[in-house]
Design an enzyme around this catalytic site. Structure first.
Site, PDB file in Angstrom:
ATOM      1  N   LEU A  28      -4.527  -7.513  -7.113  1.00  0.00           N
ATOM      2  CA  LEU A  28      -3.860  -8.678  -7.846  1.00  0.00           C
ATOM      3  C   LEU A  28      -5.053  -9.534  -8.455  1.00  0.00           C
ATOM      4  O   LEU A  28      -4.756 -10.495  -8.900  1.00  0.00           O
ATOM      5  CB  LEU A  28      -3.034  -9.630  -6.795  1.00  0.00           C
ATOM      6  CG  LEU A  28      -1.883  -8.864  -6.198  1.00  0.00           C
ATOM      7  CD1 LEU A  28      -1.275 -10.005  -5.328  1.00  0.00           C
ATOM      8  CD2 LEU A  28      -1.143  -8.393  -7.182  1.00  0.00           C
ATOM      9  N   LEU A  35      -8.282  -9.825 -11.438  1.00  0.00           N
ATOM     10  CA  LEU A  35      -8.815  -9.094 -12.510  1.00  0.00           C
ATOM     11  C   LEU A  35     -10.174  -8.325 -12.001  1.00  0.00           C
ATOM     12  O   LEU A  35     -11.111  -9.036 -11.377  1.00  0.00           O
ATOM     13  CB  LEU A  35      -9.372 -10.263 -13.627  1.00  0.00           C
ATOM     14  CG  LEU A  35      -9.577  -9.752 -14.941  1.00  0.00           C
ATOM     15  CD1 LEU A  35      -8.605  -8.971 -15.566  1.00  0.00           C
ATOM     16  CD2 LEU A  35     -10.099 -10.902 -15.892  1.00  0.00           C
ATOM     17  N   GLY A  46       0.707  -1.022   0.155  1.00  0.00           N
ATOM     18  CA  GLY A  46       0.055   0.110  -0.065  1.00  0.00           C
ATOM     19  C   GLY A  46       0.785   1.350  -0.019  1.00  0.00           C
ATOM     20  O   GLY A  46       0.272   2.238   0.552  1.00  0.00           O
ATOM     21  N   SER A  47       2.167   1.215  -0.474  1.00  0.00           N
ATOM     22  CA  SER A  47       2.859   2.395  -0.725  1.00  0.00           C
ATOM     23  C   SER A  47       1.912   3.341  -1.426  1.00  0.00           C
ATOM     24  O   SER A  47       2.241   4.771  -1.413  1.00  0.00           O
ATOM     25  CB  SER A  47       4.254   2.262  -0.853  1.00  0.00           C
ATOM     26  OG  SER A  47       4.335   1.859  -2.204  1.00  0.00           O
ATOM     27  N   ASN A  48       1.578   3.118  -2.694  1.00  0.00           N
ATOM     28  CA  ASN A  48       0.991   4.005  -3.505  1.00  0.00           C
ATOM     29  C   ASN A  48      -0.388   4.467  -2.985  1.00  0.00           C
ATOM     30  O   ASN A  48      -0.584   5.503  -3.117  1.00  0.00           O
ATOM     31  CB  ASN A  48       0.485   3.157  -4.841  1.00  0.00           C
ATOM     32  CG  ASN A  48       1.785   3.208  -5.880  1.00  0.00           C
ATOM     33  OD1 ASN A  48       2.212   3.982  -6.235  1.00  0.00           O
ATOM     34  ND2 ASN A  48       2.526   1.961  -5.801  1.00  0.00           N
ATOM     35  N   ASP A  80      -3.515  -5.636 -17.781  1.00  0.00           N
ATOM     36  CA  ASP A  80      -2.630  -4.666 -18.441  1.00  0.00           C
ATOM     37  C   ASP A  80      -2.560  -4.338 -19.759  1.00  0.00           C
ATOM     38  O   ASP A  80      -1.653  -4.058 -20.206  1.00  0.00           O
ATOM     39  CB  ASP A  80      -1.219  -5.399 -18.195  1.00  0.00           C
ATOM     40  CG  ASP A  80      -0.772  -5.583 -16.515  1.00  0.00           C
ATOM     41  OD1 ASP A  80      -1.364  -5.051 -15.701  1.00  0.00           O
ATOM     42  OD2 ASP A  80      -0.405  -6.823 -16.328  1.00  0.00           O
ATOM     43  N   GLU A  89       6.941   5.508  -9.398  1.00  0.00           N
ATOM     44  CA  GLU A  89       5.351   5.376  -9.185  1.00  0.00           C
ATOM     45  C   GLU A  89       4.656   6.490  -8.315  1.00  0.00           C
ATOM     46  O   GLU A  89       3.792   7.027  -8.435  1.00  0.00           O
ATOM     47  CB  GLU A  89       5.128   3.958  -8.541  1.00  0.00           C
ATOM     48  CG  GLU A  89       5.395   2.779  -9.552  1.00  0.00           C
ATOM     49  CD  GLU A  89       5.003   1.543  -8.808  1.00  0.00           C
ATOM     50  OE1 GLU A  89       4.644   0.675  -9.954  1.00  0.00           O
ATOM     51  OE2 GLU A  89       4.921   1.148  -7.886  1.00  0.00           O
ATOM     52  N   ASN A 137      -4.752   1.775 -13.654  1.00  0.00           N
ATOM     53  CA  ASN A 137      -3.693   0.838 -12.934  1.00  0.00           C
ATOM     54  C   ASN A 137      -2.402   1.184 -13.161  1.00  0.00           C
ATOM     55  O   ASN A 137      -2.146   2.023 -14.295  1.00  0.00           O
ATOM     56  CB  ASN A 137      -4.141  -0.647 -13.695  1.00  0.00           C
ATOM     57  CG  ASN A 137      -3.202  -1.676 -13.155  1.00  0.00           C
ATOM     58  OD1 ASN A 137      -2.915  -1.622 -11.967  1.00  0.00           O
ATOM     59  ND2 ASN A 137      -2.511  -2.360 -13.669  1.00  0.00           N
ATOM     60  N   HIS A 168       1.505  -0.277 -13.575  1.00  0.00           N
ATOM     61  CA  HIS A 168       2.107  -1.574 -13.421  1.00  0.00           C
ATOM     62  C   HIS A 168       3.982  -1.276 -13.569  1.00  0.00           C
ATOM     63  O   HIS A 168       4.168  -0.315 -14.169  1.00  0.00           O
ATOM     64  CB  HIS A 168       1.856  -1.955 -14.940  1.00  0.00           C
ATOM     65  CG  HIS A 168       2.512  -3.309 -15.247  1.00  0.00           C
ATOM     66  ND1 HIS A 168       1.974  -4.453 -14.486  1.00  0.00           N
ATOM     67  CD2 HIS A 168       3.618  -3.984 -15.879  1.00  0.00           C
ATOM     68  CE1 HIS A 168       2.691  -5.521 -14.812  1.00  0.00           C
ATOM     69  NE2 HIS A 168       3.696  -5.080 -15.653  1.00  0.00           N
TER      70      HIS A 168
HETATM   71  C1  GRF Z   1       3.470  -1.482  -7.603  1.00  0.00           C
HETATM   72  O1  GRF Z   1       4.560  -1.698  -8.109  1.00  0.00           O
HETATM   73  C2  GRF Z   1       2.298  -1.695  -8.637  1.00  0.00           C
HETATM   74  O2  GRF Z   1       3.152  -1.029  -9.852  1.00  0.00           O
HETATM   75  C3  GRF Z   1       2.038  -2.822  -8.934  1.00  0.00           C
HETATM   76  O3  GRF Z   1       1.892  -3.317  -7.431  1.00  0.00           O
HETATM   77  C4  GRF Z   1       2.757  -2.492  -6.626  1.00  0.00           C
HETATM   78  C5  GRF Z   1       1.978  -2.056  -5.517  1.00  0.00           C
HETATM   79  O4  GRF Z   1       2.937  -1.661  -4.561  1.00  0.00           O
HETATM   80  N1  GRF Z   1       0.686  -2.872  -9.498  1.00  0.00           N
HETATM   81  P1  GRF Z   1       2.400  -0.981  -3.203  1.00  0.00           P
HETATM   82  O5  GRF Z   1       1.367  -1.887  -2.434  1.00  0.00           O
HETATM   83  O6  GRF Z   1       1.617   0.353  -3.402  1.00  0.00           O
HETATM   84  O7  GRF Z   1       3.549  -0.591  -2.337  1.00  0.00           O
END
Ligand code: GRF
Length: 244
Positions: free
Chosen positions: A101, A103, A13-15, A161, A190, A118, A120
């Site tokens: 993770l 679909l 969940g860093s994003n 994707d 990201e 999304n 990637h």
């Molecule tokens: C990221 O690298 C993103 O591109 C991929 O899954 C990862 C999620 O990372 N889809 P985080 O959980 O947001 O740290």
């Protein structure tokens, strides 16, 4: 108008964290980078498919509701319905996948067509598709001998994707890289590009147009800090170039 964003995530969940924290900043009028031109959006919901994962804690810490909708072995046909109900109850306008993770079920894609992104951790269409996620992507990139990997932000459709690419940034693969070091460098990009892409999606939806590709001009300035031994130029920052 404030767009309500649901983040779908399955892991660290860093994003999610970066997206949620960006919103706090946009709530502060003094911190809004493009007041007047950029509609405000906020993360209103976290949806995930598994219990006990770090992203749920990150949501809880921020007071953002988190809901777990696991794959239901007995009645899998109810999953899309439950997801749609949850998104509708939270009055969600935009959906952002950040390490989700599974679909996304077709009825959910259909309901949010043109409003779902999304991210990637590679340069699609290479190193994507079913089963290509997280560490597996970086392992495959390194095993291939590729010198460049990157980040892709794309619209979501019914296939893994595959949707239209909105933003793509290269990240160097160094001879000394292992999957963890490459993942770390990619995560930095990201965290910079995803909020920018959500800004553009929100602007496009509010203006009734397709989101524009995000320009890459000036990127060479930003790669400096990501390459050990290079002079670097400080924190990556989005600076649209002449073609923006
Ligand atoms: C990221 O690298 C993103 O591109 C991929 O899954 C990862 C999620 O990372 N889809 P985080 O959980 O947001 O740290």
């Amino acid at each position: 108008m404030t767009f309500r964003v649901a983040v779908l995530a399955s892991g660290r969940g860093s994003n999610f964290e970066v997206l949620a924290d960006r919103i706090r900043k946009t709530r502060d009028p003094a911190a809004r980078p493009r007041e007047g031109s950029s509609p405000i959006w906020e993360v209103a919901l976290l949806l995930t498919d598994r219990e006990g994962i770090p992203v749920l804690e990150r949501a809880q810490e921020r007071g953002i509701p988190g809901q777990v909708i696991p794959p239901d072995a007995d009645r899998p046909e109810t999953v899309p319905e439950r997801m749609l109900e949850s998104l509708s109850k939270a009055q969600v306008d935009l959906v952002v996948l950040a390490g989700y993770l599974r679909l996304v079920p077709a009825p959910v894609v259909s309901r949010f067509r043109g409003r779902m992104l999304n991210i990637h951790p590679a340069l699609l269409p290479s190193f994507g598709g079913q089963g290509m996620y997280g560490r597996r992507v970086h392992e495959a990139v390194i095993a291939s001998g590729a010198r460049v990997s990157g980040v892709t932000v794309h619209m979501v459709d019914e296939e893994y994707d595959r949707g239209r690419i909105l933003a793509q940034w290269p990240v160097p693969v160094l001879p000394s890289d292992d999957p963890d070091s490459l993942a770390e460098r990619i995560h930095q990009i990201e965290h910079w590009i995803y909020p920018t892409a959500v800004d553009e999606l929100a602007r496009a939806v509010s203006e009734g147009r397709e989101p524009s590709p995000i320009p890459r001009d000036g990127l060479h300035f930003h790669l400096g800090p990501l390459i050990p031994g290079s002079p670097g130029t400080g924190e990556p920052e989005f600076q649209p170039g002449p073609s923006s």
